[in-house]
Design a protein around this motif. Sequence first.
Motif, mmCIF file in Angstrom:
data_model
loop_
_atom_site.group_PDB
_atom_site.id
_atom_site.type_symbol
_atom_site.label_atom_id
_atom_site.label_comp_id
_atom_site.label_asym_id
_atom_site.label_seq_id
_atom_site.Cartn_x
_atom_site.Cartn_y
_atom_site.Cartn_z
ATOM 1 N N ASP A 32 -7.911 1.267 2.527
ATOM 2 C CA ASP A 32 -7.912 2.147 1.362
ATOM 3 C C ASP A 32 -7.185 3.448 1.685
ATOM 4 O O ASP A 32 -7.084 3.861 2.850
ATOM 5 N N SER A 33 -6.725 4.130 0.655
ATOM 6 C CA SER A 33 -5.955 5.360 0.829
ATOM 7 C C SER A 33 -6.843 6.590 0.676
ATOM 8 O O SER A 33 -7.630 6.692 -0.268
ATOM 9 N N GLU B 102 -1.851 11.210 4.222
ATOM 10 C CA GLU B 102 -2.467 10.047 3.613
ATOM 11 C C GLU B 102 -2.780 9.035 4.705
ATOM 12 O O GLU B 102 -1.930 8.697 5.529
ATOM 13 N N THR C 292 -4.146 5.159 5.361
ATOM 14 C CA THR C 292 -4.388 3.866 4.728
ATOM 15 C C THR C 292 -4.987 2.923 5.752
ATOM 16 O O THR C 292 -4.346 2.595 6.751
ATOM 17 N N SER D 200 0.914 3.846 -3.144
ATOM 18 C CA SER D 200 0.562 5.254 -2.909
ATOM 19 C C SER D 200 1.633 6.169 -3.447
ATOM 20 O O SER D 200 1.355 7.130 -4.161
ATOM 21 N N SER E 73 0.832 -1.205 0.000
ATOM 22 C CA SER E 73 0.000 0.000 0.000
ATOM 23 C C SER E 73 0.859 1.244 0.000
ATOM 24 O O SER E 73 0.543 2.234 -0.651
#
Length: 725
Positions: free
Chosen positions: A180-181, A175, A177, A41, A37
């Motif tokens: 989901d981001s 951000e 996570t 990103s 992730s």
Amino acid sequence: MDGVNEVGEVRVSRVQMEGDNESQTPSEHKCSTLCDSIHGSVHDKDNSPMMRALLCAQVSKVNRFKTEDQRWLLVREQMSETPLSFSLPKQLLSLLIQEHTNRIQEVKELGDLSPHWDGLRHDVISHCNHLTGCYQELLTELEKVSASSCFKPSTSKSDRHLQFVPTNLHTQRMEVTSPDSVWYDVITFGAPADHHQAFKHGGLKKLLSKHTNLRESCVSYSQEESSRAKELLTRMAQLQPLVFGLAEELLSVAQELNTARLRQVLGSLMEQTEQFVHALKEELVKCALLEIHNQCIANANSSHVHSNGLLCENCPADQEQDGGRRDTEYDEEEWDRVWVNVGKSINCIVAMVDRLQQQEETLQTVMSITSSHSSHLLPLVVTLRDCVREAVMKAQVAMTFVVLQEAVDATVAQGPVHIAQRRHAAFSQALSAVVCGVMLKLYRGLEDPDFLRQLHTVGVLAQFESLLSTHGDEIGMLEDMEVGVADLKGVSFTITEAKTEQPDDLLPTLSGTCFIVEVPLPPETFSSLPQELKDGLLIRVDPVLFNIGINQHQSYAERFGDCSLQERINQQSCERLKAYCNTLRDRLPDMGKAFLSLLRFLPVKRVRFLPTLANCFIEAKKRKNVEVLWIAAKVCRKVNGVRLTSCKSAKDRTAMSVTLEQCALLRERHALSQQHFSIALDWMRRDGCRMENVEKNIGSRKFAFSSVQLLTFPKLYRPPDGSYG
């Protein structure tokens, strides 16, 4: 991360995920998912050509925090500089130089003027020359700065050559996570103010207020009206010789015995006269003549001393060619009668030609015919020329007045050059920040059809948060910021198709005297936009400013000073924010419903329905009511707005605000536990990106607070022990 140099190696052997014993999924698999992730990103989203062009010198910090339901949030802070810090001020300076150079040329082309108007022209030229000289020097100095420079430190905020460059401008991004981001962005920069001129005599709001009170009342014309006036002046210069030339040709042809030729020339004269009437018979001319008369009456017993020392008794009516007559009452139908006379004159000529042609049948000799034609037509042609000349004279006076008045209003009437320069500097700093924020918001919303529809239907909200006090020099800074932010209302955005994906081709360009920002997108991205945006529909900006002072100086102001400036700014911004939300609700009902859900954020006992929103924001008796800032930020995010936060230098108080906002978002939207709320807040302030910001500005990893000062801060705005001094 910027790929410039290889500076070392980081080895990650394991990420320990606490609380995984009850899960059937091996920790090694969770570690792999977590790293994937992060990798996705960084490399898929932030490494796009658009992001690489907009952001530079990135600093990232990563940590994890536990939620109320014992899950883990991966949180990445990212702070970046932007090349817009320098590129937009340089573009603005170039446009201002061109604008003032053009204005000098325009007023010079007006030709000979009366002493009064010539004095006004001298004022405009002197004002514009001074500004163009200063701005050319500033632009030259900025061009010397390295092309890779994207940052003006707080220690340089008073540098004269960096007046137009925003102080410490960064994007502060978070951000989250899980899994989901989600991204949350804030633009941080020092309050847009002219620190070079300092604040001994106050800021822009005070200076402009004083100047306005000293100005004589006068009518103001828009740029569109001035442009129309210049077009009419050009048309007059073209059409008058044509009418006069055809009138002379008619007299010449009348001496010939050629009925067909006479009729041909007469037809051309009628057609040209009709064009002349159509071009000049405008309401703008009529209104300007009335205003000239009114100003003449108002100033009949006064005198005006221009900057060139010229003393003028009386005013624009000196240009009237009526033997010096000055009526105390102006007949508004006078301009219409001018055109009636022109029409009667040409009709008389037509009638006379008809009669003369009828007489030809009874006359015996060519001599008698030509003599009759000339003697009868000559006085009528002379009358036509006199009527046309009168119309041209009045229209020239009126349109010269419009052009000069707009030039005066756009330059001299705005205040002395130091006020104009101060205003342009504050605007430049605010512009750089808001363009960066709008572009970031656009890039993040390219796949959101509702957001794209909102852009071209309602526009974008830009919510400025200020933490300045209403005490000492910061009053002047806040006054500068208020005007600089308000001037952004004249800025519009439009989206264009970029030539390539090279960084230079993806940077925004500034154009026009009303300042249109063209944001280029790569061809593939551009092709997916709604047709309205591809057609170049302008996207307007609605800026609002909320200020709450939080430091010890604000405590002085609340106890012994005056907080009316802050209260007025917040009240007015509440009304503008409410107006934007109402427009959103009316034009996009589905999104408007989402706004109504904001009521759940507000204290129920003080909010019964939408019109009372402003009352909720303002509690005059509550000191350091930071809830105003929290609510404004929530409203902004709910309506897809751009968030911008400032204090004097965006270094210390701004750091407290953005870290608090980030942790509040983690708690409200991602169920951050109360225990980890404090942990996250202390980590962001002690080891996060804002500490890196402090070091890059002053070379020290300490916020500029003392223990005594912090006692006056709201508790949530106090940094952890060891991070200040």
